[in-house]
Design a protein around this motif. Sequence first.
Motif, PDB file in Angstrom:
ATOM      1  N   ALA A  11     -34.904 -16.872  39.193  1.00  0.00           N
ATOM      2  CA  ALA A  11     -34.623 -16.580  40.553  1.00  0.00           C
ATOM      3  C   ALA A  11     -35.370 -17.087  41.614  1.00  0.00           C
ATOM      4  O   ALA A  11     -36.484 -17.558  41.261  1.00  0.00           O
ATOM      5  N   LYS A  12     -34.819 -17.281  42.903  1.00  0.00           N
ATOM      6  CA  LYS A  12     -35.529 -17.556  43.837  1.00  0.00           C
ATOM      7  C   LYS A  12     -36.895 -16.763  44.174  1.00  0.00           C
ATOM      8  O   LYS A  12     -38.079 -17.599  44.568  1.00  0.00           O
ATOM      9  N   ASN A  13     -36.863 -15.474  44.465  1.00  0.00           N
ATOM     10  CA  ASN A  13     -38.116 -14.812  44.686  1.00  0.00           C
ATOM     11  C   ASN A  13     -38.920 -14.909  43.312  1.00  0.00           C
ATOM     12  O   ASN A  13     -40.066 -14.940  43.948  1.00  0.00           O
ATOM     13  N   GLN A  14     -38.861 -15.185  42.120  1.00  0.00           N
ATOM     14  CA  GLN A  14     -39.818 -15.602  41.293  1.00  0.00           C
ATOM     15  C   GLN A  14     -40.413 -16.918  41.489  1.00  0.00           C
ATOM     16  O   GLN A  14     -41.709 -16.793  41.405  1.00  0.00           O
ATOM     17  N   MET A  15     -39.637 -17.916  41.883  1.00  0.00           N
ATOM     18  CA  MET A  15     -40.206 -19.043  42.332  1.00  0.00           C
ATOM     19  C   MET A  15     -41.324 -18.869  43.543  1.00  0.00           C
ATOM     20  O   MET A  15     -42.337 -19.478  43.541  1.00  0.00           O
ATOM     21  N   LEU A  16     -40.809 -18.054  44.402  1.00  0.00           N
ATOM     22  CA  LEU A  16     -41.785 -17.853  45.612  1.00  0.00           C
ATOM     23  C   LEU A  16     -43.102 -17.167  45.244  1.00  0.00           C
ATOM     24  O   LEU A  16     -43.862 -17.634  45.638  1.00  0.00           O
ATOM     25  N   GLU A  17     -42.815 -16.172  44.419  1.00  0.00           N
ATOM     26  CA  GLU A  17     -43.979 -15.503  43.933  1.00  0.00           C
ATOM     27  C   GLU A  17     -44.920 -16.331  43.150  1.00  0.00           C
ATOM     28  O   GLU A  17     -46.015 -16.355  43.252  1.00  0.00           O
ATOM     29  N   LEU A  18     -44.137 -17.543  42.273  1.00  0.00           N
ATOM     30  CA  LEU A  18     -45.205 -18.423  41.701  1.00  0.00           C
ATOM     31  C   LEU A  18     -46.100 -19.335  42.635  1.00  0.00           C
ATOM     32  O   LEU A  18     -46.940 -19.575  42.513  1.00  0.00           O
ATOM     33  N   ALA A  19     -45.006 -19.648  43.754  1.00  0.00           N
ATOM     34  CA  ALA A  19     -45.736 -20.600  44.566  1.00  0.00           C
ATOM     35  C   ALA A  19     -46.706 -19.815  45.533  1.00  0.00           C
ATOM     36  O   ALA A  19     -47.941 -20.589  45.572  1.00  0.00           O
TER      37      ALA A  19
END
Length: 697
Positions: A527-535
Amino acid sequence: MRIGVVLNILDEEYQISVYKGIEQRAQELGIELICFQQENTHITEEELVARFPHKEYFDLDGVILVTSVIAGNADFNTKADVERIWGNIPVVSVGQKIEGIPSVLIETEDSMKQLVEHLILTHNYRKFLFISGSEDHPDAEVRERIFTKTMEAYRPWFSDLEYVLKRGYFTEVAAIRAMTEYMDEIKKSPDVVVCANDNMAIGVYKYFKINSKNPDVKECAVTGFDDIPQARFEIPSLTTVHQPLKEIGAKSVELMTQLLGGNDVPEEVFIESTVVYRKSCGCKGSKDDFASDEEQFRAMQANYVQSETLLRMVSHIGQDLNYGETFGALKYVVRQNLNQLGLNNFCILRFSSDKVKGSHSKSLAVDPLFVRRSGNECYEFDREMKMPLGQFYRRFYEIDAKTKPSMIMKFLTAGNELIGCIFYEADENVLPYLSSIAINIAHGLNRVTIAEVRRKHSEYLEREVNERTKELVEANNRRMEVEAEVLKISELERQRFSNDLHDDICQRLAGISMLCRSYSNQSEPVAKNQMLELAQLIGETLQTTRQYAHNSYPVELESLGMNHSLCNLCDSFANQSGIKCSYEWGVPKGVHFDKTQKLNIFRIIQEALHNIMKHSKAKNVEVSVKMEGKKTVVRVIDDGVGFVNDTAGKGNGLGLNSMQYRANQIGAAFVIKQNKPAGTCVQLSISNKLLEVRNEK
């Protein structure tokens, strides 16, 4: 009344006889006498004036100037010439006329004429050699002129009358040289040798003895001038012109007392000379000659024995003085020989280069090295060095007020440099030998003084070497301690960097790795929010890594410059610590720091801010880099609890040693001090000579 007598040197009969006449009459009149010898003829007029006894040295009431023997040293022709030295002090001249000054003179022209006529008419001499005195000497000029005038007057009467003039300079050696020149030119001895003084006549005698085996040299008649005591002892006894030397000395004292008493005195007082006919000219002798050859031989023998005894004594004193290496040894030699010479009053003074406190600017400072008064050595002067010469002389007389010796002063020289003087009172027969003793004392004093200077300089150098060695050892020890601290700091920094990488960066990367595996194992798309957390995690890790890299080496020092880097450092410190930090840059544009200077200054400020954040409890910090005179000064000031140095044996901490080490690396002065009214000041000063200065618009 204190009168000074100025003459050349008391080593020959003429001056001794004049001086003894002065001394005898002065004692009869109760006058205190001090004699000054001015023997150096190879000095400038300014140096000569400086060596004369100024009035303020000895409080002289008058001066008797024996101009007939110092005429070769200076031109004393008028009263103004004398006033250059003594001002308006009364002066009496002896032997030569000085315009405007009372002068005691000897009438010698008639005697010289009478002597030459006697040689021509009585003894029928026709071949004459005249040996004159020093060139430009007034007495020599008068005697040569009268001789020549008389010879020329009789030449019309005697066609075979001849004469030759030679220069003799009033000495025996010069007379021998003049005789040698004459014999080389004429090849035959003259009938008679007429000398301008007795010393040269005695030199002619010695020439005949030296060349006794030469068939071309035959002894001839000889005459002298002055009638010194030795003239009677020679064989044959010397025909000469008697000058009443003691009488003119006594007369000069009488003129001085009249002058000081306010009486009018004539400018010229003449005393007649007389011819004394003895055996050297061919006569049988006169009534004042010795009654028999046996009596003359006994007198000569007694004079010879006394002379040989004194010469041996002078030689022994010179040898003993040559071995002394200390002032104590020099004084010991003098002390052991004074009684043999009959010297009850004798002083050795060394001139000091130091000005005596409270004394007149012209006062000559002396160190009394040896003082003997009335036969007793005065040890109290050993404790009182560097006093004005005049003060010493007054104190010398105060030791025994009942006696008033007539003291004689002689300078001690090393080359043309005055190193001291001696004062003494001596019998007439000892005076000539004291001149040689004075030379030996001067050599000994100069040698001991040089040895003392060398010893003090050696001790100074030894102290300097010891101090420098101690400083170098301490500096080396500190360097070794600092190097050990730096190695320890380096290891701690590596350990801290390793721990930071392990505990921070590695943990963050491990978390990112685990999060990526988790996302890869899920069945749904990321999900998008997961990618934002990783970034976000990657960005934070990147920021932390950059901070570590910056702390390891601030790259912007080269790219952005020192001013910008320090500004960022202060902003970062304020953000991390919450302490208000002000920053000021006051370095002109033309001044630049090299790479090593930038890095070490940056690290010192960084360490100081780290210590403030960790220990100071400060609320405000001021960081400044400013030009102050010939230095660039870096300061970090806080208003915290202040700096407490650990003096209990633990030494400074690693951070403080690190700052001191970095300051040494760039040749800067480093100090940590208490700030007023509160807090600490860390200060770094670097000379602008160590910085690069460019001309920039």
